[in-house]
Structure formats: structure tokens, C-alpha cells
Scaffold this active site. Structure first.
Site, PDB file in Angstrom:
ATOM      1  N   HIS A   1      -2.797   0.174  -4.224  1.00  0.00           N
ATOM      2  CA  HIS A   1      -3.836   0.056  -5.267  1.00  0.00           C
ATOM      3  C   HIS A   1      -4.636   1.360  -5.401  1.00  0.00           C
ATOM      4  O   HIS A   1      -5.866   1.331  -5.567  1.00  0.00           O
ATOM      5  CB  HIS A   1      -4.721  -1.172  -5.020  1.00  0.00           C
TER       6      HIS A   1
ATOM      7  N   HIS B   1     -13.765  -2.966  -2.006  1.00  0.00           N
ATOM      8  CA  HIS B   1     -14.152  -1.729  -1.323  1.00  0.00           C
ATOM      9  C   HIS B   1     -15.658  -1.525  -1.452  1.00  0.00           C
ATOM     10  O   HIS B   1     -16.123  -0.549  -2.040  1.00  0.00           O
ATOM     11  CB  HIS B   1     -13.393  -0.541  -1.910  1.00  0.00           C
TER      12      HIS B   1
ATOM     13  N   HIS C   1      -2.013   5.431   4.833  1.00  0.00           N
ATOM     14  CA  HIS C   1      -2.994   6.385   4.326  1.00  0.00           C
ATOM     15  C   HIS C   1      -4.245   6.393   5.201  1.00  0.00           C
ATOM     16  O   HIS C   1      -4.600   5.397   5.806  1.00  0.00           O
ATOM     17  CB  HIS C   1      -3.345   6.179   2.850  1.00  0.00           C
TER      18      HIS C   1
ATOM     19  N   GLU D   1      -4.613  -1.957   5.440  1.00  0.00           N
ATOM     20  CA  GLU D   1      -4.502  -2.772   4.209  1.00  0.00           C
ATOM     21  C   GLU D   1      -3.165  -3.508   4.146  1.00  0.00           C
ATOM     22  O   GLU D   1      -3.031  -4.513   3.449  1.00  0.00           O
ATOM     23  CB  GLU D   1      -4.662  -1.885   2.968  1.00  0.00           C
TER      24      GLU D   1
HETATM   25  C1  DHB Z   1      -6.882   5.736  -2.065  1.00  0.00           C
HETATM   26  C2  DHB Z   1      -6.173   4.614  -1.640  1.00  0.00           C
HETATM   27  C3  DHB Z   1      -6.816   3.382  -1.492  1.00  0.00           C
HETATM   28  O1  DHB Z   1      -6.206   2.249  -1.062  1.00  0.00           O
HETATM   29  C4  DHB Z   1      -8.147   3.276  -1.812  1.00  0.00           C
HETATM   30  O2  DHB Z   1      -8.728   2.041  -1.720  1.00  0.00           O
HETATM   31  C5  DHB Z   1      -8.868   4.387  -2.234  1.00  0.00           C
HETATM   32  C6  DHB Z   1      -8.234   5.617  -2.359  1.00  0.00           C
HETATM   33  C7  DHB Z   1      -6.204   7.065  -2.244  1.00  0.00           C
HETATM   34  O3  DHB Z   1      -5.045   7.217  -1.852  1.00  0.00           O
HETATM   35  O4  DHB Z   1      -6.837   7.953  -2.806  1.00  0.00           O
HETATM   36 FE    FE Z   2      -7.732   0.551  -0.700  1.00  0.00          FE
END
Ligand code: DHB
Ligand code: FE
Length: 279
Positions: A12, A59, A193, A240
Site C-alpha cells: 500500500h 498509519h 521495507h 505489515e
Molecule cells: C511506504 C510504505 C508503506 O507501507 C507506508 O505505509 C508508507 C510508506 C514507502 O515505501 O514509502
Molecule cells: Fe504501510
């Protein structure tokens, strides 16, 4: 009875939403990623679900850090699009399905999953970006949406096993609903990530590939992955991925993998897209 017709795992990444909203999908950076969406969008158009149950994490937009529910379900008729600092995304309002959502809430709570009941909330990129990924830019979203939030922001989040069990309980609840709705469950977020600190920018394609293989073929084993392994291997926001286990739990033990695509780079995330049908 209502039926679950498929499941989608979908990152997302907010920048994906911004690329769509600003007409940048053909830019050299974005075109290779967006080329990978066609097959998934065609499947979604054909499946044409009445309801999308979107499992995502807020978030800190609907829930500030004052109150952080572990599991929450949206019961409203309508969910406004959150302003995350740049104004709300220019996407259609999200329409809920209060009757099915209340049925799910009752069934899940009596099944001993203590859902927080949410009568009013804005929905952030965690929910709207996957809808854009799967549907593009329609005038109105073609389905009703039931938001189901999982805390993965404030330690301790629920375990993968608990998320998988929640998915199974969702399946029982959907199948006990008297309407004839066809439901697709979306598990959002991931894959690897990390957005801050020393390891910011971490990507682990090997871990993510093994996660996807396992999620399809041996979800019980994937459900046993402990938090510390997500953190170590997939980075702090890689946690996540436990939300994909809610989606997988809602499907039958054997599934058919319709489509899989992954991509780097999209912002800071190894971007994943997985479409599953009942096996
Ligand atoms: C990014 C990924 C995420 O899941 C999020 O909530 C905010 C930013 C990203 O890769 O920039
Ligand atoms: Fe996220």
C-alpha cells in the site's frame, strides 16, 4: 450464504497512489511497475465482488497514538478519505456495508476475537492505495468496502498466527451470512521495507519470495514466523505482512495462485501483488 471468491495481497505504498493521482504512471520510474498490474486488474474486473474486505493498518490517521486497537472493524455507511498532510487523495468516497460488517463484528466477537467497533473513521493510504491498484481511477468504487484495521504500528502487534486464525473466523462468519454477497479479501502492506533509522531502505527479495511461496502452499508454517524474524529479515515495516495472513486464513486450505508480481523500486518498499482463488 455469502461467499469468499478470492484473496489479494497488495502493498500500500503511498507514492503509488500519488503516481496514479498525478498522472505519472507512464513516467520512466513508474511504467515498469504499472505494467505489472494489468493481469490483476483484469481478474478483479471479472471477479466483480460486491464487497471488498480490506485488511490494513491505519498509519496514525484515524487512530492517534492515544488509542491503538489491535483489531478494529468499520461499521459505517461511508468512510471519508483521510487527509494525510497533503489534502485527501482525489479518490471516490468509500461506501461501507453496515449489515455485513455488523454481522462480522457479532460473529467474530462471539468467536472470541475482540474487535473494536468503529462507527466513524477516515481511511488512509493503507486502504485507498490497494483499491487504486486493483480498480484504477473509477468515478465510484465498484464495490462496498469493509475496513478491518490491524495494529502493526505500536508494539506489540498481534502475531501472525492470531492473524491467520482471524482470517479463518472471518471465513466462518461470511459463510454464515444470509445475503448472497460475493466477497474478496485484501491483505495489504509489506513486503520488506524499513522507513527509518540505520536500515532504512532495506529490501529482502529472498525472504519475500519465500513468504509468498509459503503463504500459497503452507500457510500454517508461515503463520509461525515470529515478530523478530519479520523485523530482522523484512525490516521494521515488514511486519505489515502479518495482514496478508488474515487474507490467507479467509481462503480455503488449498488455493490457486492466479497471479503474482513483485517490483523494486517503488519508494522504499519491495512491492508485492498476489491474486489467489479458491483451490
Ligand atoms: C511506504 C510504505 C508503506 O507501507 C507506508 O505505509 C508508507 C510508506 C514507502 O515505501 O514509502
Ligand atoms: Fe504501510
Amino acid at each position: 450464504m455469502a461467499t469468499i471468491v478470492g484473496g489479494v495481497g497488495c502493498s500500500h505504498v503511498p507514492a503509488v497512489g500519488a503516481a496514479i493521482d498525478k498522472g505519472r504512471t507512464a513516467d520512466p520510474y513508474w511504467a515498469p511497475y504499472f505494467a505489472k498490474l494489468d493481469r490483476a486488474r483484469a481478474w478483479m474486473a471479472e471477479a466483480d465482488p460486491d464487497v471488498c474486505l480490506v485488511v490494513y493498518n491505519d498509519h496514525a490517521n484515524a487512530f492517534s497514538l492515544e488509542v491503538v486497537p489491535t483489531f478494529a472493524i468499520g461499521l459505517a455507511d461511508e468512510f471519508p478519505v483521510a487527509d494525510e498532510g497533503y489534502g485527501p487523495r482525489p479518490v471516490p468516497t468509500v461506501h461501507g456495508h453496515p449489515d455485513l460488517a455488523w454481522h462480522l463484528a457479532e460473529s467474530l466477537i462471539l468467536d472470541e476475537f475482540d474487535m473494536t467497533l468503529v462507527n466513524e473513521m477516515p481511511v488512509d493510504h493503507g486502504l485507498t492505495v490497494p483499491l487504486s491498484v486493483m480498480y484504477g481511477q473509477p468515478e465510484a468504487w465498484p464495490c462496498r468496502v469493509i475496513p478491518l484495521c490491524v495494529n502493526v504500528v505500536q508494539y506489540p502487534p498481534p502475531t501472525g498466527r492470531r492473524c491467520y486464525a482471524l482470517g479463518r473466523a472471518i471465513r466462518r462468519a461470511v459463510e454464515a451470512y444470509e445475503g448472497g454477497e460475493r466477497v474478496v479479501v485484501l491483505g495489504t502492506g509489506g513486503m520488506s521495507h524499513q522507513l527509518q533509522s540505520e536500515r532504512a531502505g532495506l529490501i529482502n527479495v529472498e525472504f519475500d519470495t519465500a513468504f509468498l511461496d509459503g503463504l500459497v502452499a503452507d500457510p500454517d508454517a508461515v503463520a509461525r514466523i515470529p515478530h523478530v524474524e519479520y523485523l530482522r529479515e523484512a525490516g521494521s515495516e515488514g511486519i505489515e505482512l502479518v495482514m496478508w495472513l488474515v487474507m490467507r486464513g479467509a481462503l480455503s486450505p488449498t488455493v490457486h495462485e492466479v497471479y503474482r508480481a513483485t517490483h523494486v523500486p517503488t519508494s522504499n518498499t519491495h512491492n508485492g501483488l498476489l491474486v489467489l482463488e479458491e483451490g
